[in-house]
Structure formats: C-alpha cells, structure tokens
Scaffold this motif. Structure first.
Motif, PDB file in Angstrom:
ATOM      1  N   GLU A  62      20.147  39.783 -24.445  1.00 16.22           N
ATOM      2  CA  GLU A  62      19.443  38.499 -24.576  1.00 16.22           C
ATOM      3  C   GLU A  62      19.739  37.854 -25.922  1.00 16.22           C
ATOM      4  O   GLU A  62      19.897  36.632 -26.002  1.00 16.22           O
ATOM      5  N   ASP A  65      23.145  36.364 -25.599  1.00 16.09           N
ATOM      6  CA  ASP A  65      23.095  35.151 -24.772  1.00 16.09           C
ATOM      7  C   ASP A  65      22.603  33.955 -25.581  1.00 16.09           C
ATOM      8  O   ASP A  65      23.141  32.846 -25.447  1.00 16.09           O
ATOM      9  N   GLU A  68      25.410  32.791 -27.883  1.00 16.46           N
ATOM     10  CA  GLU A  68      26.464  32.147 -27.096  1.00 16.46           C
ATOM     11  C   GLU A  68      26.043  30.754 -26.623  1.00 16.46           C
ATOM     12  O   GLU A  68      26.841  29.820 -26.646  1.00 16.46           O
ATOM     13  N   LEU A  84      17.433  30.848 -20.111  1.00 11.77           N
ATOM     14  CA  LEU A  84      17.425  32.304 -19.979  1.00 11.77           C
ATOM     15  C   LEU A  84      16.362  32.805 -19.003  1.00 11.77           C
ATOM     16  O   LEU A  84      16.314  33.991 -18.707  1.00 11.77           O
TER      17      LEU A  84
END
Length: 131
Positions: A62, A65, A68, A84
């Motif tokens: 997470e 993520d 990114e 998310l």
C-alpha cells in the motif's frame, strides 16, 4: 449441523479473495506523527529521490501504491483513499509513514483565514488604475 453451510463460516466472500483488515496495514496504529496535518484536500507529492520504493523492504504494498500514484500527478488524501479503496484513517497513517521516510511530501491547503479578502484586491486594482 445442517448440510447447507451451518458448518462453514460466512465471514468472507469466496470471490473476493483474501481479506486484509485495515489495522493490519497500519500495524495496529491509528495515528502517525504527521496525521494531524493531513486534511482531505491536502496534496501528496512523490519526492524526486523516491525512484524505487519497492526496493525498500520496510514499505508495504500500500505504501508503494501511494508513491506510484503520486509520482506523475499529485493526489489529494481523499483521491488516494478512493483510488486505493481504503479508509481515510488508514491512508493518513500510511502517508505519515511515507513523509517520515521522505518518500513523499504534503502540500497543505491555505486556511481560509489566511486568504486575501477579494475586496482588498479590488481596492488595490482601483488604486493602481487611478495612478
């Protein structure tokens, strides 16, 4: 027990796959050092030196993520939570971890009390026109 599911637990959906509880993602934490400054509209920006967050073994998937998602386009805390599909509280803790690790920085919104009053700006413009 009856044959129709009484012996099985129905706490999960077979199609959903494994379920990870939010507190597991934050290691049981509900706050971070930076959390009190993370409004929903605060903008998260990836740091230029955060080239490969996957190489850092301390970061969860997470965390990676979030870095990114913020690499190309800065994202608000609310946008990250929606993208998310995680609760805001979890995203705040994860962002706090990333701020501490210098993977991202947060641009906070200007409080309304610090914004310039529009009537003052109009008076300045009218004064400049009068010159």
């Amino acid at each position: 027990m009856s044959a129709e599911g009484q012996g099985r637990s129905h706490w999960f959906d077979d199609d959903a796959g494994p379920v990870v509880r939010p507190y597991a993602m934050t290691r049981g934490r509900t706050t971070s050092a930076a959390q009190h400054r993370l409004d929903l509209i605060a903008v998260v920006v990836a740091e230029p030196q955060a080239d490969d967050p996957e190489a850092d073994s301390t970061l969860s998937p997470e965390h990676v993520d979030i870095v990114e998602l913020c690499r190309d386009v800065p994202q608000s805390v609310a946008e990250l939570s929606a993208e998310l599909d995680l609760p805001i509280g979890v995203v705040r803790v994860l962002i706090g971890d990333l701020v501490d690790g210098e993977f991202v920085h947060v641009n906070r919104p200007v409080p309304p009390a610090e914004l310039v009053d529009e009537s003052i700006l109009r008076d300045v413009i009218n004064g400049l026109r009068a010159l």
